[in-house]
Scaffold this active site. Structure first.
Site, short mmCIF file in Angstrom:
data_model
loop_
_atom_site.label_atom_id
_atom_site.label_comp_id
_atom_site.label_asym_id
_atom_site.label_seq_id
_atom_site.Cartn_x
_atom_site.Cartn_y
_atom_site.Cartn_z
N GLY A 12 0.98 -1.38 0.07
CA GLY A 12 0.14 0.13 -0.11
C GLY A 12 0.99 1.22 0.07
O GLY A 12 1.13 1.60 0.94
N MET A 16 0.56 7.47 3.45
CA MET A 16 0.86 6.72 4.56
C MET A 16 2.09 5.95 4.39
O MET A 16 3.05 5.55 5.01
CB MET A 16 -0.13 6.25 5.55
CG MET A 16 -1.19 7.12 5.99
SD MET A 16 -0.36 8.24 7.32
CE MET A 16 -0.38 6.92 8.64
N GLY A 17 1.67 4.90 3.32
CA GLY A 17 2.64 3.79 3.11
C GLY A 17 3.74 4.19 2.69
O GLY A 17 5.03 3.70 3.14
N ALA A 79 -8.99 0.66 5.79
CA ALA A 79 -9.65 -0.54 6.54
C ALA A 79 -10.97 -1.28 5.91
O ALA A 79 -11.14 -0.67 4.85
CB ALA A 79 -10.37 0.08 7.85
N SER A 131 -0.18 6.34 14.27
CA SER A 131 -1.19 7.51 14.22
C SER A 131 0.11 8.72 14.07
O SER A 131 1.21 8.68 14.45
CB SER A 131 -1.70 7.95 15.63
OG SER A 131 -2.16 9.51 15.62
N GLY A 132 -0.65 9.63 13.47
CA GLY A 132 0.41 11.13 13.43
C GLY A 132 0.24 11.57 11.88
O GLY A 132 1.06 12.43 11.36
N GLY A 133 -0.67 10.87 11.23
CA GLY A 133 -0.88 11.50 9.91
C GLY A 133 0.26 11.20 9.01
O GLY A 133 1.26 10.53 9.22
N LYS A 185 -6.05 2.20 19.19
CA LYS A 185 -5.89 3.12 18.35
C LYS A 185 -7.33 3.74 18.03
O LYS A 185 -7.52 4.87 17.89
CB LYS A 185 -5.38 2.51 16.77
CG LYS A 185 -5.30 3.82 15.86
CD LYS A 185 -4.67 4.76 16.05
CE LYS A 185 -4.60 5.98 15.08
NZ LYS A 185 -5.40 6.10 13.66
N HIS A 188 -8.30 6.17 20.81
CA HIS A 188 -7.28 7.32 20.36
C HIS A 188 -8.08 8.14 19.48
O HIS A 188 -8.20 9.48 19.63
CB HIS A 188 -5.98 6.89 19.91
CG HIS A 188 -5.18 7.98 19.07
ND1 HIS A 188 -5.38 8.50 17.95
CD2 HIS A 188 -4.16 8.58 19.50
CE1 HIS A 188 -4.80 9.40 17.60
NE2 HIS A 188 -3.77 9.61 18.58
N ASN A 189 -8.54 7.51 18.57
CA ASN A 189 -9.47 8.46 17.60
C ASN A 189 -10.58 8.86 18.19
O ASN A 189 -11.19 9.93 18.05
CB ASN A 189 -9.71 7.42 16.25
CG ASN A 189 -8.59 7.36 15.33
OD1 ASN A 189 -7.17 7.53 15.86
ND2 ASN A 189 -8.77 7.18 14.08
N GLU A 192 -9.53 11.84 19.78
CA GLU A 192 -9.30 12.88 18.80
C GLU A 192 -10.60 13.44 18.35
O GLU A 192 -10.60 14.82 18.33
CB GLU A 192 -8.63 11.92 17.57
CG GLU A 192 -8.27 12.83 16.48
CD GLU A 192 -7.84 11.99 15.29
OE1 GLU A 192 -6.89 11.17 15.59
OE2 GLU A 192 -8.55 12.05 14.26
N LYS A 263 -14.58 8.78 9.17
CA LYS A 263 -14.25 7.41 8.66
C LYS A 263 -15.01 6.20 9.42
O LYS A 263 -14.61 5.14 8.85
CB LYS A 263 -12.73 7.17 8.29
CG LYS A 263 -12.32 8.13 7.04
CD LYS A 263 -10.99 7.52 6.41
CE LYS A 263 -10.36 8.62 5.55
NZ LYS A 263 -9.60 9.59 6.58
N HIS A 453 -39.26 -4.70 37.80
CA HIS A 453 -38.13 -5.07 37.42
C HIS A 453 -37.05 -5.15 38.69
O HIS A 453 -35.76 -5.49 38.74
CB HIS A 453 -37.31 -4.05 36.52
CG HIS A 453 -38.17 -3.88 35.42
ND1 HIS A 453 -37.81 -5.17 34.26
CD2 HIS A 453 -38.61 -3.26 34.40
CE1 HIS A 453 -38.37 -5.10 33.26
NE2 HIS A 453 -39.00 -3.66 33.28
#
Ligand code: 6PG
Length: 472
Positions: A12, A16-17, A79, A131-133, A185, A188-189, A192, A263, A453
């Protein structure tokens, strides 16, 4: 082509890759990339400059044959189904014991499924959130690996070399079995999303009530970033507010359509928190606000149907201090909720997470990096049973000295019709979490009234039911 074998493979070669593999090569490891897109392959080979150090191919067989054994193949692809397709494409060419790492934002349950599937094929698989773009991938991300520890150890030297460093310590650590890395992660998002929502609310109220110009706001966020609010998101907010529009007059931020996309990782955090029974209202509302923002047409229509009172103006300077304190308060509350979710998930899924380690590897490289994380990691290292940082004595002062401003700002927002839902939910969470008496006794009575209940009592042990109507 150079025939020597490469230390690391990456599938990929999107932004990012490509950046991640260049980072690996910069740190003294040889690396080989793979993508079906020939342009991306050529771009990497050209940028890499030296094919014996960094090379790439569109042919999966060439890619796999170029890697040293056990092969270490990282996937950095979107993903979902593309991850499964990438796994299937390399799988027939692998040897027993080879390692596949999913570096994307995969849903943690998919990671569990892929781990058992690949285990049955003799392939070691683990998920590692990155993470970190784009910049982080290139110069130092925070990496959150989980899964098989011995598989991680094979890749550990590479990850420790490429990860961001906080005072010399790499922002990567083995977090726990199975999908622990992807789960951390995901949360984390979620955090974020919460911090981004809060920052946008503070920007909004300052602008609308304080009549601050974009230049003033830029100065405020950049000053805040030098203090206790120091964080990547506050820093980039100052940068964003400084960007002039190259297609017209004024600042670019003022021309951007107010519809936020997503996303899915924030939504997954909220969905799973509901499954676990963990309250994370500051994160939930951040997801809902992105959804409300998307209803632009309806919002425009509704705006014309209802009247709006003029917004009062507050003296410049006065609101600035209140806003800084309120944002600091709500940042703490948002981290508290996310980390509490991790504490509960750790029990439920047997991740055995060390929350001090999690906070430590978030101190640099990732999107939610912030000065506050040092205090958070210390709180968890002092007390490994701590589940919520609000219970740490060092946080009591930080909260007590800022909660008053959060209240003032929420009141101003409510009075003037300016939505501050992240701040309001953070305050409500705090007020409820610190209440020794909530009115949920009435809910229990209602449940027992209409559905038998049952309820518990404050003055005696046991479970009780009352025939409420017959008592009239
Ligand atoms: C990161 C980011 C990264 C990505 C988000 C954006 O840690 O580097 O979280 O993973 O920017 O997926 O998410 P949304 O598109 O949902 O805002």
């Amino acid at each position: 082509m150079d025939r020597s074998l490469y230390d690391f493979g990456l599938v990929g070669l999107g932004v990012m890759g490509r950046n991640f593999i260049l980072n690996v090569a910069d740190n003294g490891f040889t690396a080989f990339g793979h993508d079906l897109d020939g342009d991306k392959v050529s771009a990497l080979v050209t940028e890499g400059g030296n094919p014996s150090r960094i090379n790439a191919s569109t042919e999966v067989q060439t890619f796999v044959n170029s890697l040293s054994i056990p092969r270490k193949i990282m996937l950095l692809v979107p993903a979902g189904k593309i991850v499964d397709a990438a796994i299937e494409s390399v799988l027939p060419h692998l040897d027993l014991g080879d390692i596949i790492i999913d570096g994307g934002n995969s849903l943690f349950t998919d990671t569990n499924r892929r781990e058992s599937y690949l285990h049955s094929k003799g392939i070691r698989f683990f998920g590692a959130g990155v993470s970190g773009g784009a910049k982080g991938a290139r110069f130092g991300p925070s990496i959150m690996p989980g899964g098989s520890k011995e598989a991680y150890q094979e890749v550990q030297p590479i990850f420790e070399a490429v990860a961001a460093k906080y005072k010399g310590e790499p922002c990567v650590a083995y977090l726990g079995p199975k999908s622990a890395g992807n789960y951390v992660k995901m949360v984390h998002n979620g955090i974020e999303y919460g911090l981004m929502q809060l920052t946008s609310e503070i920007y909004d109220i300052l602008k609308r009530m304080g009549n601050y110009s974009t230049v003033d706001l830029q100065r405020i966020f950049s000053e805040w970033n030098k203090g206790r609010l120091q964080s990547f998101l506050v820093e980039i907010t100052a940068d964003i507010l400084n960007k002039e529009d190259d297609k017209g007059d004024g600042y670019l931020v003022d021309k951007i359509l107010d519809k936020a996309k997503q996303k899915g990782t924030g939504k997954w955090t909220s969905q799973n928190a509901m499954d676990l029974g963990v309250p994370i209202p500051s994160i939930d509302i951040a997801v809902s606000m992105r959804e409300i923002s998307a209803l632009k047409e309806e919002r425009i229509q509704a705006n014309t149907l209802y009247s709006h009172s003029p917004i009062e103006t507050i003296t410049i300077g006065e609101i600035e201090k209140i806003a800084e304190e309120a944002l600091y308060f709500a940042f703490i509350i948002t981290y508290a909720q996310g980390l509490y979710q991790l504490a509960e998930a750790s029990k439920e899924y047997a991740y055995n997470l060390n929350l001090s380690t999690v906070a430590k590897i978030w101190r640099a490289g990732c999107i939610i990096r912030a000065g506050l994380l040092e205090d958070i990691s210390q709180a968890f290292s002092k007390n490994d049973k701590l589940s919520n940082i609000l219970l740490d004595p060092n946080f009591v002062d930080k909260i007590e000295s800022t909660v008053g401003s959060a209240r003032e700002l929420v009141l101003l927002g409510i009075k003037n019709g300016i939505p501050l839902p992240g701040l309001t939910n953070s305050l409500t969470y705090f007020d409820a979490f610190t209440s020794n008496k909530l009115p949920l006794n009435l809910i229990q009575a209602q449940r027992d009234y209409f559905g038998s209940h049952t309820y518990e009592r404050t003055d005696m042990e046991g479970v009780f039911h009352t025939e409420w109507e017959s008592q009239k």
